[in-house]
Design a protein around this motif. Structure first.
Motif, mmCIF file in Angstrom:
data_model
loop_
_atom_site.group_PDB
_atom_site.id
_atom_site.type_symbol
_atom_site.label_atom_id
_atom_site.label_comp_id
_atom_site.label_asym_id
_atom_site.label_seq_id
_atom_site.Cartn_x
_atom_site.Cartn_y
_atom_site.Cartn_z
ATOM 1 N N SER A 127 61.826 -10.697 -34.427
ATOM 2 C CA SER A 127 61.271 -9.374 -34.189
ATOM 3 C C SER A 127 60.228 -9.472 -33.082
ATOM 4 N N ASN A 128 60.065 -8.387 -32.359
ATOM 5 C CA ASN A 128 59.067 -8.403 -31.298
ATOM 6 C C ASN A 128 57.832 -7.596 -31.664
ATOM 7 N N GLU A 129 57.740 -7.178 -32.936
ATOM 8 C CA GLU A 129 56.610 -6.374 -33.382
ATOM 9 C C GLU A 129 55.304 -7.135 -33.147
ATOM 10 N N VAL A 130 54.337 -6.477 -32.518
ATOM 11 C CA VAL A 130 53.057 -7.122 -32.260
ATOM 12 C C VAL A 130 52.128 -6.901 -33.459
ATOM 13 N N LEU A 131 51.674 -7.989 -34.082
ATOM 14 C CA LEU A 131 50.794 -7.865 -35.252
ATOM 15 C C LEU A 131 49.325 -7.824 -34.858
ATOM 16 N N ILE A 132 48.969 -8.695 -33.920
ATOM 17 C CA ILE A 132 47.579 -8.720 -33.463
ATOM 18 C C ILE A 132 47.576 -8.459 -31.966
ATOM 19 N N ASP A 133 46.702 -7.554 -31.566
ATOM 20 C CA ASP A 133 46.607 -7.246 -30.144
ATOM 21 C C ASP A 133 45.145 -7.203 -29.736
ATOM 22 N N CYS A 134 44.759 -8.122 -28.855
ATOM 23 C CA CYS A 134 43.374 -8.164 -28.349
ATOM 24 C C CYS A 134 43.373 -7.665 -26.924
ATOM 25 N N GLN A 135 42.519 -6.706 -26.643
ATOM 26 C CA GLN A 135 42.439 -6.193 -25.278
ATOM 27 C C GLN A 135 41.039 -6.395 -24.723
ATOM 28 N N ASN A 136 40.909 -7.240 -23.715
ATOM 29 C CA ASN A 136 39.650 -7.435 -22.987
ATOM 30 C C ASN A 136 38.450 -7.589 -23.914
ATOM 31 N N VAL A 137 38.562 -8.533 -24.821
ATOM 32 C CA VAL A 137 37.509 -8.715 -25.818
ATOM 33 C C VAL A 137 36.418 -9.650 -25.303
ATOM 34 N N TRP A 138 35.174 -9.216 -25.519
ATOM 35 C CA TRP A 138 34.002 -10.031 -25.172
ATOM 36 C C TRP A 138 33.166 -10.259 -26.414
ATOM 37 N N LYS A 139 32.549 -11.428 -26.492
ATOM 38 C CA LYS A 139 31.503 -11.629 -27.492
ATOM 39 C C LYS A 139 30.342 -12.334 -26.820
ATOM 40 N N ILE A 140 29.201 -11.665 -26.851
ATOM 41 C CA ILE A 140 28.004 -12.231 -26.237
ATOM 42 C C ILE A 140 26.948 -12.414 -27.316
ATOM 43 N N PHE A 141 26.414 -13.619 -27.440
ATOM 44 C CA PHE A 141 25.378 -13.909 -28.432
ATOM 45 C C PHE A 141 24.011 -13.873 -27.769
ATOM 46 N N GLY A 142 23.013 -13.382 -28.486
ATOM 47 C CA GLY A 142 21.652 -13.448 -27.958
ATOM 48 C C GLY A 142 20.896 -12.165 -28.203
ATOM 49 N N ALA A 143 19.555 -12.256 -28.096
ATOM 50 C CA ALA A 143 18.698 -11.115 -28.392
ATOM 51 C C ALA A 143 18.977 -9.959 -27.434
ATOM 52 N N ARG A 144 19.294 -10.282 -26.172
ATOM 53 C CA ARG A 144 19.483 -9.208 -25.189
ATOM 54 C C ARG A 144 20.968 -8.929 -24.936
ATOM 55 N N ALA A 145 21.783 -9.193 -25.946
ATOM 56 C CA ALA A 145 23.227 -9.015 -25.797
ATOM 57 C C ALA A 145 23.611 -7.612 -25.307
ATOM 58 N N PRO A 146 23.002 -6.527 -25.862
ATOM 59 C CA PRO A 146 23.420 -5.188 -25.404
ATOM 60 C C PRO A 146 23.239 -4.992 -23.898
ATOM 61 N N ALA A 147 22.106 -5.465 -23.379
ATOM 62 C CA ALA A 147 21.858 -5.331 -21.941
ATOM 63 C C ALA A 147 22.874 -6.151 -21.152
ATOM 64 N N ALA A 148 23.164 -7.350 -21.665
ATOM 65 C CA ALA A 148 24.127 -8.218 -20.982
ATOM 66 C C ALA A 148 25.504 -7.560 -20.953
ATOM 67 N N ILE A 149 25.866 -6.930 -22.082
ATOM 68 C CA ILE A 149 27.167 -6.270 -22.158
ATOM 69 C C ILE A 149 27.248 -5.134 -21.144
ATOM 70 N N GLN A 150 26.148 -4.379 -21.064
ATOM 71 C CA GLN A 150 26.084 -3.295 -20.092
ATOM 72 C C GLN A 150 26.322 -3.841 -18.686
#
Ligand SMILES: Nc1ncnc2c1ncn2[C@@H]1O[C@H](COP(=O)(O)OP(=O)(O)OP(=O)(O)O)[C@@H](O)[C@H]1O
Ligand SMILES: [Mg+2]
Lengths: 282, 363
Positions: free
Chosen positions: B8-31
């Motif tokens: 089967s070609n059914e996609v079970l997991i699909d990740c699109q452009n995922v980022w994970k940034i650790f740290g106190a200023r993560a929100p600013a870094a993500i921006q």
């Protein structure tokens, strides 16, 4: 001159305050006293129901199951020795006092410890309070207790309870906080609810620490036995206190030996129980 | 044989452009990432934040075993924990069975973890106060399955991993390899469609490890499960995986089948990994053969029709065997009855060594 005025003022103020508390809270203190002494009398009645050798046999069986046969026999012999010294009734009332205070300390301490384990801010507030309780000389706790509850076992119980509680709180809280990270992750990844996480993961891992807390609470309570003799606790503590005042050194030494025996027997039993909990909880 | 395409070609997991940034200023870094597309190094400099996963996109199909490979610290654990939301993504979307994981409420998330996605940990994490059977039944117990039933299922799962005789033991009585199997049985008993495995075998000795790898692959395939399998060992990834993603500094640098990765490494980092890998069972005839016309031109003395024949999927090992059997130094590759190419001895050597193709110097 000047200072004595200040202390006089302070003394009258304290007396007034205590009188006020006594007048207005009499029903409350009467209730607390009845509760404490009721529990104490109940446990004492139970301990004095069977003859001394039955208690010794029970100790032997416990020692055998929890440690080994030799320790069991040793515990029984040691307890029989207390009876031989003619101090059986006193030994049992001391045991009742310590047991009552420890049970109360656990009933309050373990739930408080669990909350403290989950709520870091509460734990931060609690820590210095527990530090203070453990730093002050334990005599201090006799003062308000005797003022409010009067001479007798209730006062001894309250003071012993206060001293026995901190280890139960501390070690329960520690046990809850020390759950290995990988098991928290297992719980999350398995879709546990918060309650399941508590009962199936955190609590089982905290049991050894809680058991160590029970043992330490018990030991703290034993530490109070002689001190509590001053306020009419009954039992070995009062025997020692009375004997020392009349310079009856022999009796006081006998009573001290009985205390040591009782302490050691209970310490070994609860410690082995704690070690068992650590070994896999089977 | 391993194939990328499954039933089967059914996609079970699909990740699109995922980022994970650790740290106190993560929100600013993500921006900053969203606005200006900063690099991992710049983010560490400017925001003092660590990038765990950087712009990762992948999909896992039903029935597929998807391996994630990379050096220590490359973000493998972070990525796999994003899939069942043990870690919240900083940016990007993760869809499991068509549902956006980030949008699930607490109860839905619990339900998804309990029913759809199982996890096996490197540390195994068997509960020490429970027997092997009770450990294996843990996932079902959490779901409120009655004792008899969950023990029956757990016993069946333990049987599958060869531990039927150990149900009443405690974890500390088992060897590391056996504990890993209990971990696997625990995941299987809960019967999830997807199993996440974070370096489950890396602490085991090579023999047991190889055995567990084969058992795992065979079990997963026979039960029709999908799996995401993390390893820092390319050989393990090749043995187990249908497709392999290679990570470096949080970035997925290449995704492909074992053969694609070994024969066409995307960059020097991947080449370094691939360097020590034996190609004999990885490289197939179709990637080393040359066109028939070219063969005829360079070997006029040979009759193509007289060569021994094989299929395009034959690996180098089989091709060597065929070459040894014949008195000619070439093998014809045949698909649907027609010769589509020829593998020469020279091409075989090139395939084994992994050297790029170029014209031989005139002899
Ligand atoms: N909770 C966290 N807080 C801060 N940084 C983290 C955290 N978790 C991971 N990191 C960082 O993210 C990066 C990737 O870590 P990760 O654990 O995903 O690596 P890995 O590929 O699994 O490595 P290993 O093979 O050693 O397990 C590392 O640089 C790490 O320092
Ligand atoms: Mg990792």
């Amino acid at each position: 001159m000047d200072t004595s005025i200040i202390t006089d003022r302070f003394d009258t103020w304290t007396d007034d305050a205590l009188a006020w508390i006594n007048d207005n809270g009499e029903w409350l203190f009467e209730f607390i006293r009845m509760l404490l002494e009721g529990t104490y009398d109940g446990i004492l009645w139970l301990l004095q129901l069977p003859p001394f050798y039955i208690i010794a046999i029970i100790a032997a069986l416990l020692g055998w199951r929890l440690i080994n046969l030799a320790s069991g026999i040793l515990a029984a012999i040691a307890l029989i020795f207390c009876a031989v010294m003619g101090l059986w009734a006193e030994t049992m009332s001391t045991l009742a006092l310590v047991a009552t205070a420890t049970i109360l300390a656990l009933v309050v301490g373990i739930p408080v410890g669990i909350v403290a384990g989950f709520v870091p801010s509460f734990n931060r507030v609690l820590e210095p309070v527990l530090d203070l309780i453990q730093t002050l000389p334990p005599y201090i706790y006799l003062l308000p207790a005797i003022a409010l509850l009067g001479y007798g076992p209730a006062t001894a119980l309250i003071a012993t309870f206060i001293v026995a509680m901190p280890p139960a709180i501390r070690l329960t809280s520690l046990g809850i906080r020390m759950t290995p990270r990988e098991f928290i992750e297992l719980g999350q990844a398995s879709g546990l609810t918060s309650w399941q996480m508590f009962t199936k993961i955190r609590l089982p891992f905290a049991i050894p620490s809680i058991m160590a807390g029970i043992n330490q609470s018990l030991m703290m309570a034993f530490g109070m036995v002689v001190i509590a003799g001053i306020v009419g606790s009954g039992g070995l503590g009062e025997t020692i206190y009375g004997a020392v005042r009349t310079l009856d050194i022999a009796t006081s030494i006998n009573a001290a030996i009985a205390i040591v025996i009782l302490t050691m027997v209970l310490d070994r039993l609860t410690q082995s129980a704690a070690r068992r909990a650590k070994a896999g909880g089977r | 044989m391993k194939t990328a395409m499954n039933d089967s070609n059914e996609v079970l997991i699909d990740c699109q452009n995922v980022w994970k940034i650790f740290g106190a200023r993560a929100p600013a870094a993500i921006q900053a990432v969203a606005d200006r597309g900063l690099s991992k190094k710049q983010i560490l400099q400017d925001f003092n934040c660590v990038v765990g996963v950087s712009d990762a996109s992948l999909h896992v199909r039903r029935g597929e075993i998807f391996c994630i490979m990379g050096l220590s610290g490359s973000g493998k654990s972070t990525l796999i924990r994003l899939l069942n939301r043990l870690i919240e993504p900083s940016l990007g979307t993760i869809t499991v069975k068509g549902k956006d994981v980030a949008r699930l409420n607490a109860a839905q998330l619990r339900d998804m973890r309990a029913r759809n996605i199982g996890m096996v940990f490197q540390s195994v994490a068997l509960l020490p106060n429970r027997t092997v059977l009770e450990n294996a039944a843990f996932g079902l117990e959490v779901r409120g399955v009655a004792k008899d039933e969950r023990h029956k299922t757990a016993r069946a799962a333990l049987e599958k991993v060869g531990l039927a005789d150990w149900t009443a033991r405690y974890p500390n009585e088992l060897s590391g390899g056996m504990q890993q199997r209990v971990g696997l049985a625990r995941a299987l008993a809960a019967d999830p469609e997807i199993i996440l495995m974070d370096e489950p075998f890396s602490a085991l000795d090579p023999l047991i490890r190889r055995q567990l790898q084969d058992e795992f692959r065979q079990l997963t395939k026979s039960l029709g499960k999908s799996a995401v399998f993390i390893t820092h060992d390319l050989e393990e990834a090749i043995r187990i995986g249908d497709r392999i993603a290679i990570m470096k500094d949080g970035v997925i640098v290449q995704v492909g089948t074992a053969e694609e990765i070994v024969t066409k490494p995307a960059d020097d980092y991947v080449s370094d990994f691939v360097a020590g890998i034996s190609r004999i069972h990885l490289v197939k005839a179709h990637s080393v053969m040359q066109p028939v016309a070219k063969f005829r031109a360079s070997h006029p003395q040979h009759d193509v029709e007289a060569l021994l024949r094989t299929s395009p999927d034959a690996d180098i090992g089989e091709l060597i065997d065929l070459t040894m059997q014949s008195n000619r130094d070439a093998v014809a590759v045949v698909e649907n009855g027609t010769v589509i190419g020829v593998v020469t001895t020279r091409a075989l050597l090139r395939g084994v060594a992994g050297t790029p193709e170029h014209e031989p110097a005139a002899a």
